[in-house]
Design an enzyme around this catalytic site. Structure first.
Site, mmCIF file in Angstrom:
data_model
loop_
_atom_site.group_PDB
_atom_site.id
_atom_site.type_symbol
_atom_site.label_atom_id
_atom_site.label_comp_id
_atom_site.label_asym_id
_atom_site.label_seq_id
_atom_site.Cartn_x
_atom_site.Cartn_y
_atom_site.Cartn_z
ATOM 1 N N GLU A 1 -8.685 -32.371 -32.995
ATOM 2 C CA GLU A 1 -7.791 -33.543 -32.883
ATOM 3 C C GLU A 1 -7.782 -34.454 -34.099
ATOM 4 O O GLU A 1 -7.505 -35.641 -33.989
ATOM 5 C CB GLU A 1 -8.132 -34.356 -31.629
ATOM 6 C CG GLU A 1 -7.915 -33.571 -30.342
ATOM 7 C CD GLU A 1 -8.286 -34.372 -29.118
ATOM 8 O OE1 GLU A 1 -7.674 -35.427 -28.907
ATOM 9 O OE2 GLU A 1 -9.198 -33.927 -28.396
ATOM 10 N N ASP B 1 -9.619 -27.160 -36.366
ATOM 11 C CA ASP B 1 -9.935 -26.914 -34.949
ATOM 12 C C ASP B 1 -8.814 -27.369 -34.008
ATOM 13 O O ASP B 1 -7.757 -27.826 -34.455
ATOM 14 C CB ASP B 1 -11.308 -27.496 -34.610
ATOM 15 C CG ASP B 1 -12.086 -26.490 -33.779
ATOM 16 O OD1 ASP B 1 -11.634 -26.197 -32.644
ATOM 17 O OD2 ASP B 1 -13.101 -25.957 -34.268
ATOM 18 N N HIS B 2 -9.088 -27.235 -32.693
ATOM 19 C CA HIS B 2 -8.045 -27.420 -31.674
ATOM 20 C C HIS B 2 -7.318 -28.761 -31.799
ATOM 21 O O HIS B 2 -7.909 -29.789 -32.064
ATOM 22 C CB HIS B 2 -8.659 -27.313 -30.277
ATOM 23 C CG HIS B 2 -9.704 -28.361 -30.018
ATOM 24 N ND1 HIS B 2 -9.402 -29.580 -29.453
ATOM 25 C CD2 HIS B 2 -11.017 -28.385 -30.307
ATOM 26 C CE1 HIS B 2 -10.507 -30.303 -29.373
ATOM 27 N NE2 HIS B 2 -11.503 -29.601 -29.885
ATOM 28 N N GLU B 3 -6.029 -28.686 -31.633
ATOM 29 C CA GLU B 3 -5.148 -29.867 -31.528
ATOM 30 C C GLU B 3 -5.111 -30.755 -32.775
ATOM 31 O O GLU B 3 -4.713 -31.904 -32.688
ATOM 32 C CB GLU B 3 -5.532 -30.721 -30.312
ATOM 33 C CG GLU B 3 -5.398 -29.978 -28.994
ATOM 34 C CD GLU B 3 -6.164 -30.642 -27.889
ATOM 35 O OE1 GLU B 3 -5.586 -31.517 -27.228
ATOM 36 O OE2 GLU B 3 -7.357 -30.280 -27.694
ATOM 37 N N CYS B 4 -5.559 -30.231 -33.908
ATOM 38 C CA CYS B 4 -5.368 -31.003 -35.140
ATOM 39 C C CYS B 4 -3.874 -31.059 -35.459
ATOM 40 O O CYS B 4 -3.134 -30.127 -35.154
ATOM 41 C CB CYS B 4 -6.076 -30.330 -36.319
ATOM 42 S SG CYS B 4 -7.854 -30.582 -36.318
#
Ligand SMILES: CC(C)(COP(=O)(O)OP(=O)(O)OC[C@H]1O[C@@H](n2cnc3c(N)ncnc32)[C@H](O)[C@@H]1OP(=O)(O)O)[C@@H](O)C(=O)NCCC(=O)NCCS
Length: 223
Positions: free
Chosen positions: A169, A149-152
């Protein structure tokens, strides 16, 4: 966006690693009009993964094969899964020094957000989802139906196994491995060489060189 061949595969590609990952990567390479020309593996006595492509044993066999090959532009894909992300990195550097070209292989049915980053030599399999601002490092594997998911942030040599989920993240350090169907909650950090067992639910950071299992993942296994 739907994936297109934005990674420009060379026409001829070798695979290093002759087991299951070779079998799932080959059709992707062929989908983009390229060809697997040889498979290499260090395991003596391994059954060839394909009837129509020769399996060679050991790195020396690759050196000999390369000498006899006229084509300059030959790509490579290292089809060895985790926990051997460190091996993928070492092989990547050795093969690049020989003048072979690292390939980034993305299944046409993977979903990649426009502004995610995919490191060179990585393999993104069917049904994988990579969301905005995720950064996938060099030589990572995002396996079948896995979700990042986002910003990993994934450092070099990580794998997210089939059906595993990284919430937003999450930070995976070098050669960490989230096994099949596991879930990692938002903002968690997984240490270097750490392993999250299949089906586990991770709620707290995992130290380096540690295997953790369970729902929630509170059991540490000896390594
Ligand atoms: C985490 C893992 C790597 C550990 O392997 P291992 O070190 O060989 O562990 P063992 O099989 O010896 O198991 C040790 C103990 O942990 C338990 N255990 C192992 N994996 C577990 C898991 N995922 N969830 C819960 N318990 C687990 C075992 O039941 C065993 O318990 P016991 O001591 O009470 O009998 C492995 O179990 C696993 O989850 N593999 C998944 C691989 C995968 O996803 N591959 C995808 C390839 S694409």
């Amino acid at each position: 966006m739907k994936t297109s061949n934005r990674f420009n595969l060379p026409k001829e590609i070798i695979l290093y690693g002759g087991t299951g990952q070779a079998k799932v990567v080959r059709p992707i390479i062929e989908y983009y009009g390229s060809k697997v020309v040889a498979v290499f593996d260090d395991t003596v006595g391994l059954s060839p993964p394909f009837d129509d492509i020769v399996l060679y044993t050991g790195f020396d066999s690759l050196l000999a094969w390369r000498k006899n090959r006229k084509e300059k532009e030959i790509g490579f894909c290292i089809t060895i899964g985790n926990p051997h992300g460190d091996v993928r990195m070492k092989l990547h550097n050795r093969l690049e020094k020989l003048g072979l070209i690292p390939t980034t292989v993305v299944h046409p049915n993977a979903y990649l957000a426009d502004n995610c980053e995919i490191g060179i030599g990585s393999q993104i399999m069917a049904g994988a989802i990579i969301m905005p601002e995720a950064k996938i490092g060099k030589q990572c594997i995002i396996n079948t139906n896995a979700s990042v998911d986002h910003e990993c942030v994934l450092e070099y040599g990580c794998e997210v196994a089939p059906g595993a989920t990284l919430c937003g993240e999450v930070h995976m350090k070098f050669n960490s491995w989230v096994c099949a169907g596991a879930t990692v909650l938002p903002k968690i950090t997984l240490g270097e060489n750490s392993i999250v067992g299949a089906g586990s639910l991770v709620r707290e950071d995992v130290p380096d060189n540690t295997t953790i299992v369970g729902v929630p993942a509170i059991r540490f296994l000896k390594r």
